[in-house]
Design an enzyme around this catalytic site. Structure first.
Site, PDB file in Angstrom:
ATOM      1  N   TYR A 187       0.842  -1.211   0.000  1.00  0.00           N
ATOM      2  CA  TYR A 187       0.000   0.000   0.000  1.00  0.00           C
ATOM      3  C   TYR A 187       0.879   1.263   0.000  1.00  0.00           C
ATOM      4  O   TYR A 187       0.626   2.208  -0.764  1.00  0.00           O
ATOM      5  CB  TYR A 187      -0.896  -0.064   1.229  1.00  0.00           C
ATOM      6  CG  TYR A 187      -1.891   1.050   1.390  1.00  0.00           C
ATOM      7  CD1 TYR A 187      -3.014   1.142   0.568  1.00  0.00           C
ATOM      8  CD2 TYR A 187      -1.742   2.005   2.407  1.00  0.00           C
ATOM      9  CE1 TYR A 187      -3.951   2.155   0.746  1.00  0.00           C
ATOM     10  CE2 TYR A 187      -2.674   3.007   2.601  1.00  0.00           C
ATOM     11  CZ  TYR A 187      -3.777   3.081   1.763  1.00  0.00           C
ATOM     12  OH  TYR A 187      -4.700   4.081   1.944  1.00  0.00           O
ATOM     13  N   LYS A 194       0.942   4.084  -2.832  1.00  0.00           N
ATOM     14  CA  LYS A 194       0.577   5.467  -2.508  1.00  0.00           C
ATOM     15  C   LYS A 194       1.764   6.423  -2.748  1.00  0.00           C
ATOM     16  O   LYS A 194       1.570   7.572  -3.133  1.00  0.00           O
ATOM     17  CB  LYS A 194       0.082   5.562  -1.061  1.00  0.00           C
ATOM     18  CG  LYS A 194      -1.253   4.851  -0.827  1.00  0.00           C
ATOM     19  CD  LYS A 194      -2.358   5.368  -1.731  1.00  0.00           C
ATOM     20  CE  LYS A 194      -3.738   4.900  -1.308  1.00  0.00           C
ATOM     21  NZ  LYS A 194      -4.808   5.341  -2.233  1.00  0.00           N
TER      22      LYS A 194
HETATM   23  P1  NAP Z   1     -13.243   2.158   1.550  1.00  0.00           P
HETATM   24  O1  NAP Z   1     -14.319   2.624   2.436  1.00  0.00           O
HETATM   25  O2  NAP Z   1     -12.717   0.768   1.704  1.00  0.00           O
HETATM   26  O3  NAP Z   1     -13.701   2.399   0.037  1.00  0.00           O
HETATM   27  C1  NAP Z   1     -12.894   1.981  -1.038  1.00  0.00           C
HETATM   28  C2  NAP Z   1     -13.551   2.399  -2.316  1.00  0.00           C
HETATM   29  O4  NAP Z   1     -12.719   1.968  -3.416  1.00  0.00           O
HETATM   30  C3  NAP Z   1     -14.915   1.760  -2.529  1.00  0.00           C
HETATM   31  O5  NAP Z   1     -15.792   2.723  -3.059  1.00  0.00           O
HETATM   32  C4  NAP Z   1     -14.636   0.660  -3.538  1.00  0.00           C
HETATM   33  O6  NAP Z   1     -15.732   0.374  -4.388  1.00  0.00           O
HETATM   34  C5  NAP Z   1     -13.523   1.267  -4.356  1.00  0.00           C
HETATM   35  N1  NAP Z   1     -12.728   0.264  -5.053  1.00  0.00           N
HETATM   36  C6  NAP Z   1     -11.934  -0.697  -4.516  1.00  0.00           C
HETATM   37  N2  NAP Z   1     -11.371  -1.434  -5.491  1.00  0.00           N
HETATM   38  C7  NAP Z   1     -11.812  -0.933  -6.681  1.00  0.00           C
HETATM   39  C8  NAP Z   1     -11.593  -1.255  -8.035  1.00  0.00           C
HETATM   40  N3  NAP Z   1     -10.780  -2.271  -8.412  1.00  0.00           N
HETATM   41  N4  NAP Z   1     -12.216  -0.516  -8.981  1.00  0.00           N
HETATM   42  C9  NAP Z   1     -13.028   0.495  -8.629  1.00  0.00           C
HETATM   43  N5  NAP Z   1     -13.293   0.861  -7.359  1.00  0.00           N
HETATM   44  C10 NAP Z   1     -12.684   0.143  -6.394  1.00  0.00           C
HETATM   45  O7  NAP Z   1     -11.949   3.076   1.677  1.00  0.00           O
HETATM   46  P2  NAP Z   1     -11.783   4.620   2.086  1.00  0.00           P
HETATM   47  O8  NAP Z   1     -11.216   4.637   3.438  1.00  0.00           O
HETATM   48  O9  NAP Z   1     -12.990   5.388   1.753  1.00  0.00           O
HETATM   49  O10 NAP Z   1     -10.584   4.999   1.094  1.00  0.00           O
HETATM   50  C11 NAP Z   1     -10.751   5.824  -0.048  1.00  0.00           C
HETATM   51  C12 NAP Z   1      -9.369   6.237  -0.523  1.00  0.00           C
HETATM   52  O11 NAP Z   1      -8.716   6.952   0.536  1.00  0.00           O
HETATM   53  C13 NAP Z   1      -8.466   5.050  -0.863  1.00  0.00           C
HETATM   54  O12 NAP Z   1      -7.651   5.380  -1.958  1.00  0.00           O
HETATM   55  C14 NAP Z   1      -7.622   4.906   0.392  1.00  0.00           C
HETATM   56  O13 NAP Z   1      -6.406   4.272   0.121  1.00  0.00           O
HETATM   57  C15 NAP Z   1      -7.457   6.360   0.785  1.00  0.00           C
HETATM   58  N6  NAP Z   1      -7.096   6.569   2.182  1.00  0.00           N
HETATM   59  C16 NAP Z   1      -7.918   6.159   3.190  1.00  0.00           C
HETATM   60  C17 NAP Z   1      -7.544   6.406   4.502  1.00  0.00           C
HETATM   61  C18 NAP Z   1      -8.405   6.007   5.688  1.00  0.00           C
HETATM   62  O14 NAP Z   1      -7.942   6.169   6.835  1.00  0.00           O
HETATM   63  N7  NAP Z   1      -9.590   5.520   5.489  1.00  0.00           N
HETATM   64  C19 NAP Z   1      -6.329   7.041   4.772  1.00  0.00           C
HETATM   65  C20 NAP Z   1      -5.527   7.429   3.715  1.00  0.00           C
HETATM   66  C21 NAP Z   1      -5.930   7.199   2.413  1.00  0.00           C
HETATM   67  P3  NAP Z   1     -16.826  -0.758  -3.993  1.00  0.00           P
HETATM   68  O15 NAP Z   1     -17.437  -0.304  -2.704  1.00  0.00           O
HETATM   69  O16 NAP Z   1     -17.797  -0.757  -5.102  1.00  0.00           O
HETATM   70  O17 NAP Z   1     -16.072  -2.028  -3.836  1.00  0.00           O
END
Ligand code: NAP
Length: 251
Positions: free
Chosen positions: A158, A162
């Site tokens: 990851y 990133k």
């Molecule tokens: P999440 O709730 O797990 O949501 C992930 C999203 O990505 C979902 O909408 C999912 O779609 C979509 N996705 C996954 N694989 C995919 C694919 N192959 N094609 C298209 N869509 C796909 O995660 P989140 O926390 O909201 O994270 C959103 C972004 O923020 C990510 O890039 C993550 O790395 C980044 N981020 C998150 C955090 C945190 O603390 N949460 C921190 C830093 C960065 P489906 O629901 O349809 O599967």
């Protein structure tokens, strides 16, 4: 429609839940039409689209797209063109984790995480930028992570993806800088979503202990920065990584 993004059309990958949902909401609140994508969460994504169109008087639609697949990404932008017209804003938000130590990490866990986060960002940006060049205006906003800046034990795949997004962002920003297109990344800290819900209480306490603001981030706090970067107000910002992390990373 009024707002910072009135008349703009945006694509948000992974917009059906978590941070992507908050991003779609913030863009619609600012007057943008939004095509949000899902991979598996069809019902959630369609519900978000229906709710946002009704609440903000803009077009919000949901469509399936696996960002790992270039044919699906091509189809996504064809759908956007038919439904909304030119795409002015792309938010590469879709992402996954598959955490484990490097010595135990399977090739599949490496490939899945790098392909979704990094290749997905490349594929969508490549198609989006063609249309933005025609418009001579565009905004690409890539969701990286603090982990891409600092590294994190147990998240080498990851963190590499990133960090790759950061290098990609800076490079593409330089390629299109004279064409009215900005490319920036956001490095969120820790936000409670499905992605982080699997952490143990012990892990959550350890994370919290390192955050100067002593709280988790809200998805809306990431989304607010996306909406700003997408707007004309951010016209002289490109190639940057904006940490939105409660002070976690200060370098
Ligand atoms: P999440 O709730 O797990 O949501 C992930 C999203 O990505 C979902 O909408 C999912 O779609 C979509 N996705 C996954 N694989 C995919 C694919 N192959 N094609 C298209 N869509 C796909 O995660 P989140 O926390 O909201 O994270 C959103 C972004 O923020 C990510 O890039 C993550 O790395 C980044 N981020 C998150 C955090 C945190 O603390 N949460 C921190 C830093 C960065 P489906 O629901 O349809 O599967």
């Amino acid at each position: 429609m009024t707002g910072l993004l009135a008349g703009k059309n945006a694509v948000v990958t992974g917009g059906g839940r978590g941070i992507g949902r908050a991003i779609a909401t913030a863009l619609a609140e600012q007057g943008a039409n939004v095509l949000l994508t899902y991979r598996g969460s069809q019902a959630a994504a369609e519900a978000v689209a229906t709710e946002l169109s009704a609440a903000h008087g803009v077009k919000v639609l949901a469509t399936q797209c696996d960002v790992r697949d270039s044919a699906e990404v091509d189809r996504l932008f064809e759908t956007a063109k038919e439904a909304l017209g030119a795409v002015h804003v792309l938010v590469n938000n879709a992402g996954i984790t598959a955490d484990t130590l490097v010595m135990r990490m399977s090739e599949e866990a490496w490939d899945d995480v790098v392909t979704t986060n990094l290749r997905g960002t490349f594929l969508a940006s490549k198609v989006a930028v063609r249309g933005m060049l025609r418009e001579r205006w565009g905004r690409i906003i890539n969701i990286s992570s603090v982990v891409g800046v600092t590294g994190n034990a147990g998240q080498a795949n990851y963190a590499a993806a990133k960090a790759g997004i950061i290098g990609f962002t800076r490079s593409l920003a330089q390629e299109v800088a004279t064409r009215g297109i900005t490319v920036n990344a956001i490095a969120p800290g820790f936000v409670l979503t499905d992605m982080t819900s699997g952490l143990t209480d012990e892990q959550k306490a350890a994370i919290l202990g390192r955050i100067p603001m002593a709280r988790w981030g809200e998805a809306s706090e990431i989304a607010a920065v996306v909406a700003f970067l997408a707007s004309d107000a951010a016209s002289y910002i490109t190639g940057q990584v904006i940490n939105v992390d409660g002070g976690l990373v200060t370098a």
